[in-house]
Design a protein around this motif. Structure first.
Motif, PDB file in Angstrom:
ATOM      1  N   ALA A  27       9.751  11.846  -0.822  1.00 17.90           N
ATOM      2  CA  ALA A  27       9.554  10.390  -0.956  1.00 17.90           C
ATOM      3  C   ALA A  27       9.594   9.718   0.421  1.00 17.90           C
ATOM      4  O   ALA A  27       8.717   8.903   0.760  1.00 17.90           O
ATOM      5  N   ALA A  28      10.593  10.071   1.234  1.00 17.10           N
ATOM      6  CA  ALA A  28      10.701   9.469   2.565  1.00 17.10           C
ATOM      7  C   ALA A  28       9.508   9.887   3.427  1.00 17.10           C
ATOM      8  O   ALA A  28       8.932   9.066   4.153  1.00 17.10           O
ATOM      9  N   GLY A  29       9.125  11.153   3.325  1.00 19.75           N
ATOM     10  CA  GLY A  29       7.992  11.649   4.107  1.00 19.75           C
ATOM     11  C   GLY A  29       6.681  10.992   3.695  1.00 19.75           C
ATOM     12  O   GLY A  29       5.876  10.596   4.551  1.00 19.75           O
ATOM     13  N   THR A  30       6.488  10.842   2.406  1.00 22.27           N
ATOM     14  CA  THR A  30       5.253  10.231   1.902  1.00 22.27           C
ATOM     15  C   THR A  30       5.166   8.762   2.335  1.00 22.27           C
ATOM     16  O   THR A  30       4.114   8.291   2.785  1.00 22.27           O
ATOM     17  N   ALA A  31       6.289   8.046   2.204  1.00 24.16           N
ATOM     18  CA  ALA A  31       6.297   6.631   2.610  1.00 24.16           C
ATOM     19  C   ALA A  31       6.058   6.513   4.120  1.00 24.16           C
ATOM     20  O   ALA A  31       5.263   5.669   4.574  1.00 24.16           O
ATOM     21  N   SER A  32       6.719   7.362   4.891  1.00 21.96           N
ATOM     22  CA  SER A  32       6.562   7.304   6.349  1.00 21.96           C
ATOM     23  C   SER A  32       5.122   7.594   6.749  1.00 21.96           C
ATOM     24  O   SER A  32       4.552   6.907   7.607  1.00 21.96           O
ATOM     25  N   ALA A  33       4.527   8.619   6.124  1.00 21.76           N
ATOM     26  CA  ALA A  33       3.144   8.982   6.455  1.00 21.76           C
ATOM     27  C   ALA A  33       2.169   7.875   6.053  1.00 21.76           C
ATOM     28  O   ALA A  33       1.278   7.510   6.830  1.00 21.76           O
ATOM     29  N   ALA A  34       2.352   7.318   4.867  1.00 20.44           N
ATOM     30  CA  ALA A  34       1.421   6.292   4.374  1.00 20.44           C
ATOM     31  C   ALA A  34       1.472   5.049   5.263  1.00 20.44           C
ATOM     32  O   ALA A  34       0.438   4.508   5.676  1.00 20.44           O
ATOM     33  N   PHE A  35       2.688   4.590   5.575  1.00 23.30           N
ATOM     34  CA  PHE A  35       2.831   3.383   6.398  1.00 23.30           C
ATOM     35  C   PHE A  35       2.302   3.646   7.807  1.00 23.30           C
ATOM     36  O   PHE A  35       1.550   2.834   8.375  1.00 23.30           O
ATOM     37  N   THR A  36       2.686   4.779   8.371  1.00 24.05           N
ATOM     38  CA  THR A  36       2.264   5.135   9.731  1.00 24.05           C
ATOM     39  C   THR A  36       0.738   5.203   9.828  1.00 24.05           C
ATOM     40  O   THR A  36       0.137   4.677  10.774  1.00 24.05           O
ATOM     41  N   HIS A  37       0.136   5.839   8.848  1.00 23.55           N
ATOM     42  CA  HIS A  37      -1.322   5.996   8.842  1.00 23.55           C
ATOM     43  C   HIS A  37      -2.017   4.633   8.809  1.00 23.55           C
ATOM     44  O   HIS A  37      -2.963   4.388   9.548  1.00 23.55           O
ATOM     45  N   ALA A  38      -1.484   3.730   7.967  1.00 19.26           N
ATOM     46  CA  ALA A  38      -2.106   2.401   7.826  1.00 19.26           C
ATOM     47  C   ALA A  38      -1.815   1.512   9.030  1.00 19.26           C
ATOM     48  O   ALA A  38      -2.669   0.733   9.460  1.00 19.26           O
ATOM     49  N   ALA A  39      -0.599   1.622   9.595  1.00 23.28           N
ATOM     50  CA  ALA A  39      -0.207   0.733  10.700  1.00 23.28           C
ATOM     51  C   ALA A  39      -0.684   1.269  12.050  1.00 23.28           C
ATOM     52  O   ALA A  39      -0.810   0.517  13.011  1.00 23.28           O
ATOM     53  N   GLY A  40      -0.909   2.580  12.110  1.00 22.73           N
ATOM     54  CA  GLY A  40      -1.350   3.182  13.371  1.00 22.73           C
ATOM     55  C   GLY A  40      -0.235   3.389  14.374  1.00 22.73           C
ATOM     56  O   GLY A  40      -0.484   3.608  15.560  1.00 22.73           O
ATOM     57  N   GLU A  41       1.004   3.291  13.916  1.00 23.84           N
ATOM     58  CA  GLU A  41       2.182   3.489  14.782  1.00 23.84           C
ATOM     59  C   GLU A  41       3.238   4.215  13.979  1.00 23.84           C
ATOM     60  O   GLU A  41       3.404   3.916  12.795  1.00 23.84           O
ATOM     61  N   PRO A  42       3.986   5.142  14.595  1.00 19.24           N
ATOM     62  CA  PRO A  42       4.952   5.899  13.806  1.00 19.24           C
ATOM     63  C   PRO A  42       6.163   5.082  13.370  1.00 19.24           C
ATOM     64  O   PRO A  42       6.790   4.404  14.190  1.00 19.24           O
ATOM     65  N   VAL A  43       6.464   5.147  12.068  1.00 15.33           N
ATOM     66  CA  VAL A  43       7.697   4.556  11.524  1.00 15.33           C
ATOM     67  C   VAL A  43       8.326   5.600  10.612  1.00 15.33           C
ATOM     68  O   VAL A  43       7.659   6.562  10.224  1.00 15.33           O
ATOM     69  N   ALA A  44       9.607   5.404  10.291  1.00 23.27           N
ATOM     70  CA  ALA A  44      10.275   6.334   9.375  1.00 23.27           C
ATOM     71  C   ALA A  44      10.996   5.557   8.274  1.00 23.27           C
ATOM     72  O   ALA A  44      11.493   4.445   8.503  1.00 23.27           O
ATOM     73  N   ASP A  86       0.831  -1.213   0.000  1.00 19.48           N
ATOM     74  CA  ASP A  86       0.000   0.000   0.000  1.00 19.48           C
ATOM     75  C   ASP A  86       0.865   1.263   0.000  1.00 19.48           C
ATOM     76  O   ASP A  86       0.513   2.267  -0.620  1.00 19.48           O
ATOM     77  N   THR A  87       2.000   1.203   0.698  1.00 23.42           N
ATOM     78  CA  THR A  87       2.925   2.338   0.710  1.00 23.42           C
ATOM     79  C   THR A  87       3.513   2.540  -0.690  1.00 23.42           C
ATOM     80  O   THR A  87       3.630   3.674  -1.170  1.00 23.42           O
ATOM     81  N   ALA A  88       3.837   1.434  -1.364  1.00 18.80           N
ATOM     82  CA  ALA A  88       4.369   1.511  -2.732  1.00 18.80           C
ATOM     83  C   ALA A  88       3.315   2.107  -3.676  1.00 18.80           C
ATOM     84  O   ALA A  88       3.633   2.921  -4.552  1.00 18.80           O
ATOM     85  N   ARG A  89       2.060   1.735  -3.481  1.00 17.04           N
ATOM     86  CA  ARG A  89       0.984   2.263  -4.313  1.00 17.04           C
ATOM     87  C   ARG A  89       0.872   3.791  -4.127  1.00 17.04           C
ATOM     88  O   ARG A  89       0.700   4.543  -5.089  1.00 17.04           O
ATOM     89  N   THR A  90       0.991   4.237  -2.882  1.00 18.97           N
ATOM     90  CA  THR A  90       0.930   5.677  -2.608  1.00 18.97           C
ATOM     91  C   THR A  90       2.068   6.405  -3.320  1.00 18.97           C
ATOM     92  O   THR A  90       1.859   7.448  -3.944  1.00 18.97           O
ATOM     93  N   LEU A  91       3.289   5.851  -3.248  1.00 17.13           N
ATOM     94  CA  LEU A  91       4.430   6.493  -3.914  1.00 17.13           C
ATOM     95  C   LEU A  91       4.220   6.543  -5.429  1.00 17.13           C
ATOM     96  O   LEU A  91       4.442   7.573  -6.067  1.00 17.13           O
ATOM     97  N   LEU A  92       3.781   5.423  -6.001  1.00 19.59           N
ATOM     98  CA  LEU A  92       3.562   5.358  -7.453  1.00 19.59           C
ATOM     99  C   LEU A  92       2.552   6.426  -7.878  1.00 19.59           C
ATOM    100  O   LEU A  92       2.724   7.098  -8.895  1.00 19.59           O
ATOM    101  N   THR A  93       1.516   6.596  -7.064  1.00 19.41           N
ATOM    102  CA  THR A  93       0.451   7.546  -7.380  1.00 19.41           C
ATOM    103  C   THR A  93       0.920   8.986  -7.180  1.00 19.41           C
ATOM    104  O   THR A  93       0.767   9.826  -8.061  1.00 19.41           O
ATOM    105  N   GLU A  94       1.508   9.261  -6.025  1.00 18.29           N
ATOM    106  CA  GLU A  94       1.908  10.640  -5.705  1.00 18.29           C
ATOM    107  C   GLU A  94       2.968  11.190  -6.658  1.00 18.29           C
ATOM    108  O   GLU A  94       3.008  12.388  -6.914  1.00 18.29           O
ATOM    109  N   PHE A  95       3.855  10.316  -7.136  1.00 18.45           N
ATOM    110  CA  PHE A  95       4.939  10.770  -8.014  1.00 18.45           C
ATOM    111  C   PHE A  95       4.690  10.417  -9.472  1.00 18.45           C
ATOM    112  O   PHE A  95       5.564  10.635 -10.306  1.00 18.45           O
ATOM    113  N   SER A  96       3.494   9.880  -9.770  1.00 19.78           N
ATOM    114  CA  SER A  96       3.211   9.414 -11.135  1.00 19.78           C
ATOM    115  C   SER A  96       4.390   8.604 -11.670  1.00 19.78           C
ATOM    116  O   SER A  96       4.902   8.867 -12.762  1.00 19.78           O
ATOM    117  N   GLY A  97       4.831   7.657 -10.871  1.00 18.01           N
ATOM    118  CA  GLY A  97       5.987   6.835 -11.254  1.00 18.01           C
ATOM    119  C   GLY A  97       5.647   5.898 -12.395  1.00 18.01           C
ATOM    120  O   GLY A  97       4.480   5.712 -12.761  1.00 18.01           O
TER     121      GLY A  97
END
Ligand SMILES: Nc1nc2c(ncn2[C@@H]2O[C@H](COP(=O)(O)OP(=O)(O)O)[C@@H](O)[C@H]2O)c(=O)[nH]1
Ligand SMILES: [Mg+2]
Length: 249
Positions: free
Chosen positions: A101-118, A58-69
């Motif tokens: 990229a790091a911020g987007t991945a951290s936010a997406a994973f954190t939001h889905a997992a419910g715990e802060p990661v970086a 899901d984090t990879a999907r967010t990156l692909l979408t946000e950056f039109s990768g």
């Protein structure tokens, strides 16, 4: 001191701001979970956990979408995001690219997992599409190596070996030895789920969507695009052919 002078003197020290991706080059941004060995230790099944895999996907999907990768690939706690030569967000500034990229991945994973990661992020540049195919092959080979190692390590740990004993035993083992170690315990490495051995790929695909136009009273079809998530990637030459097709499409 005049404010304008101070302003320009301070701006000059934003030293890395002018660093940009080479014009016309392919780029890959790779994010990697920070301290995920410890983070995953008590929260997820070892060596692989489907929920963890879904969080990374899901984090990879967010990156692909946000950056039109062009393509995203995830294995273990890392994601590679392929940006084509015409990528022009943030004026191709490296600082912006890696931090967002790091911020987007951290936010997406954190939001889905419910715990802060970086996540950290780095940039790789390729001179042409052949380079990108090599890069992606390299990451997939890493996935296979880590998967075999992880399965052996946790199989030994679950049998009661200490971390040091398991590591020492595996340091001396070849790839056939490791396959044999698992086979002797009823695990055929090649039968394990493909996402664990080969990683997961994500790319854009188009599809026809049929709808009804109430004004004209007719059915209409429109071409839409969506993210395709492939958990059964081929490997080696077949994988190279697949990604070659995706990046040159
Ligand atoms: N439990 C669990 N751990 C995983 C999974 N996928 C990756 N990891 C762990 O994530 C870590 C990633 O390695 P690395 O980036 O080198 O370690 P880090 O520096 O601690 O983030 C390894 O320790 C893996 O075992 C999973 O599906 N389940
Ligand atoms: Mg990591």
């Amino acid at each position: 001191m005049r404010l304008r002078d101070l302003e320009s003197r301070m701006r000059e020290r934003e030293w890395f701001h002018t660093l940009t991706l080479l014009p016309g080059a392919w780029a890959v941004v790779r994010v990697d979970g920070r301290g995920f060995s410890r983070y995953t230790e008590e929260r997820f099944d070892k060596p692989f956990d489907a929920r963890f895999g879904d969080l990374m996907t899901d984090t990879a999907r967010t990156l692909l979408t946000e950056f039109s990768g062009r393509y995203a690939y995830t294995e273990s706690d890392e994601i590679s995001l392929v940006l084509d030569p015409s990528f022009d967000m943030f004026g191709r500034e490296v600082e912006k690219l890696v931090s967002i990229a790091a911020g987007t991945a951290s936010a997406a994973f954190t939001h889905a997992a419910g715990e802060p990661v970086a996540f950290d992020a780095r940039v790789w540049m390729g001179a042409g599409d052949a380079d990108v195919v090599d890069y992606l092959s390299w990451r997939q080979a890493d996935a296979a190596r880590c998967s075999l190692n992880g399965w052996c390590y946790w199989t030994l740990r679950h049998e009661g070996r200490t971390a040091r004993q398991a590591t020492r035993q595996l340091d001396r083992a070849s790839v056939p030895d490791k396959n044999e170690l698992l086979y002797a315990r009823g695990i055929n490495f090649n039968d394990l789920p493909a996402w664990q051995r080969r990683g997961v790929g994500l790319w854009w695909e188009t599809y026809e969507k049929t709808g009804h136009d109430p004004v004209r009273g007719v059915d209409v079809t429109a071409t839409r695009r969506r993210v395709r998530v492939e958990r059964e990637l081929p490997m080696k030459d077949e994988y190279r052919t697949l990604v070659q097709g995706l990046i040159t499409a």
